[in-house]
Design a protein around this motif. Structure first.
Motif, PDB file in Angstrom:
ATOM      1  N   PRO A 232     -10.415  12.904  -0.119  1.00  0.00           N
ATOM      2  CA  PRO A 232      -9.848  12.722  -1.520  1.00  0.00           C
ATOM      3  C   PRO A 232      -8.752  13.688  -1.765  1.00  0.00           C
ATOM      4  N   PHE A 233      -8.000  13.237  -2.863  1.00  0.00           N
ATOM      5  CA  PHE A 233      -6.727  13.904  -3.388  1.00  0.00           C
ATOM      6  C   PHE A 233      -6.511  13.776  -4.517  1.00  0.00           C
ATOM      7  N   MET A 234      -5.611  14.638  -5.324  1.00  0.00           N
ATOM      8  CA  MET A 234      -5.227  14.120  -6.502  1.00  0.00           C
ATOM      9  C   MET A 234      -3.806  13.885  -6.660  1.00  0.00           C
ATOM     10  N   ILE A 235      -3.392  13.156  -7.331  1.00  0.00           N
ATOM     11  CA  ILE A 235      -2.043  12.868  -7.943  1.00  0.00           C
ATOM     12  C   ILE A 235      -1.625  13.275  -9.466  1.00  0.00           C
TER      13      ILE A 235
ATOM     14  N   GLU B 137      -8.612   8.257  -3.084  1.00  0.00           N
ATOM     15  CA  GLU B 137      -9.244   8.509  -1.865  1.00  0.00           C
ATOM     16  C   GLU B 137      -8.252   7.685  -0.747  1.00  0.00           C
ATOM     17  N   GLY B 138      -7.743   8.462   0.179  1.00  0.00           N
ATOM     18  CA  GLY B 138      -6.856   7.951   1.304  1.00  0.00           C
ATOM     19  C   GLY B 138      -7.522   7.765   2.609  1.00  0.00           C
ATOM     20  N   VAL B 139      -7.158   6.890   3.307  1.00  0.00           N
ATOM     21  CA  VAL B 139      -7.783   6.556   4.763  1.00  0.00           C
ATOM     22  C   VAL B 139      -6.842   7.205   5.717  1.00  0.00           C
ATOM     23  N   CYS B 140      -7.207   8.097   6.436  1.00  0.00           N
ATOM     24  CA  CYS B 140      -6.186   8.707   7.479  1.00  0.00           C
ATOM     25  C   CYS B 140      -6.135   7.526   8.632  1.00  0.00           C
ATOM     26  N   GLU B 141      -5.164   7.636   9.143  1.00  0.00           N
ATOM     27  CA  GLU B 141      -4.496   6.809  10.191  1.00  0.00           C
ATOM     28  C   GLU B 141      -3.480   7.537  11.097  1.00  0.00           C
TER      29      GLU B 141
ATOM     30  N   ARG C 124       0.855  -1.277   0.010  1.00  0.00           N
ATOM     31  CA  ARG C 124       0.033   0.038  -0.069  1.00  0.00           C
ATOM     32  C   ARG C 124       0.859   1.220  -0.156  1.00  0.00           C
ATOM     33  N   TYR C 125       0.404   2.226  -0.999  1.00  0.00           N
ATOM     34  CA  TYR C 125       1.174   3.370  -0.648  1.00  0.00           C
ATOM     35  C   TYR C 125       0.635   4.376   0.485  1.00  0.00           C
ATOM     36  N   TYR C 126       1.598   5.422   0.830  1.00  0.00           N
ATOM     37  CA  TYR C 126       1.071   6.118   1.789  1.00  0.00           C
ATOM     38  C   TYR C 126       1.538   7.556   1.682  1.00  0.00           C
ATOM     39  N   PHE C 127       0.785   8.470   2.142  1.00  0.00           N
ATOM     40  CA  PHE C 127       1.115   9.935   1.809  1.00  0.00           C
ATOM     41  C   PHE C 127       1.084  10.787   3.394  1.00  0.00           C
ATOM     42  N   ALA C 128       1.970  11.386   3.924  1.00  0.00           N
ATOM     43  CA  ALA C 128       1.880  12.271   5.113  1.00  0.00           C
ATOM     44  C   ALA C 128       2.032  13.768   4.524  1.00  0.00           C
ATOM     45  N   ASN C 129       1.381  14.665   4.962  1.00  0.00           N
ATOM     46  CA  ASN C 129       1.386  15.910   4.608  1.00  0.00           C
ATOM     47  C   ASN C 129       1.180  16.998   5.702  1.00  0.00           C
ATOM     48  N   GLY C 130       1.000  16.401   6.960  1.00  0.00           N
ATOM     49  CA  GLY C 130       1.165  17.437   8.096  1.00  0.00           C
ATOM     50  C   GLY C 130      -0.509  18.097   8.323  1.00  0.00           C
TER      51      GLY C 130
ATOM     52  N   TRP D 139      -3.449   6.308   3.693  1.00  0.00           N
ATOM     53  CA  TRP D 139      -2.944   5.031   2.814  1.00  0.00           C
ATOM     54  C   TRP D 139      -4.210   5.025   1.621  1.00  0.00           C
ATOM     55  N   PHE D 140      -3.442   4.496   0.751  1.00  0.00           N
ATOM     56  CA  PHE D 140      -4.182   4.059  -0.625  1.00  0.00           C
ATOM     57  C   PHE D 140      -3.568   2.885  -1.246  1.00  0.00           C
TER      58      PHE D 140
END
Length: 165
Positions: A76-79, A89-93, A60-66, A106-107
């Motif tokens: 939702p976000f766009m890549i 659509e990422g799930v916050c954890e 799984r990919y993850y993205f953290a942006n503060g 996570w997505f």
């Protein structure tokens, strides 16, 4: 259970990179391993992190942006890539690190996304904020292919070794 395991792994990988086994730099990306899990990750020049974590034959990919979020909530976000834009659509954890709690989105990975990431020198993330603006993050993909290939190869080799024992 799977969520708890991935949270634990992410905590270890994000907070204690010096403890990770076989950490290797690949351009802007790095690959590392810890207790049967592999990770390839990169950072932008600000506070954002982008990576992929593999454990038990699942990635799984993850993205953290503060940006604050509600744990368990979908965001939702766009890549953007040279191949076009992908709506995600990422799930916050929340993940605890040595530097405090980090909110991670996570997505799941898929073939379209993986091909797009391989074909672009830069990946951009546009994350909508509540005030009608976007928080933008940009990541160099230099070394992405090598980091992921190394991670997958080492994970595969370790699985084969365990099955032969």
């Amino acid at each position: 259970m799977r969520r708890a395991l991935l949270t634990l792994v992410t905590v270890l990988c994000l907070s204690l990179p010096a403890m990770a086994e076989d950490r290797e730099q690949h351009g802007s990306w790095s690959s590392q391993f810890l207790e049967g899990m592999g990770e390839a990750t990169t950072h932008d020049s600000g506070t954002s992190t982008f990576g992929i974590l593999c454990a038990q034959a699942r990635c799984r990919y993850y993205f953290a942006n503060g940006v604050d979020c509600e744990p368990g909530g979908n965001y939702p976000f766009m890549i953007t890539t040279d191949a076009g834009a992908l709506t995600i659509e990422g799930v916050c954890e929340p993940v605890s690190t040595a530097n405090g709690d980090v909110l991670v989105y996570w997505f799941n990975e898929n073939d379209v996304m993986n091909r797009a990431f391989l074909q672009t020198p830069v990946v951009g993330f546009a994350f909508p904020l509540t005030d009608g603006k976007f928080k933008l993050s940009s990541f160099s993909m230099e070394g992405y292919k090598e980091a992921v290939e190394r991670m997958v190869k080492v994970m595969r080799d370790r699985m084969l070794t365990r099955s032969e024992e």
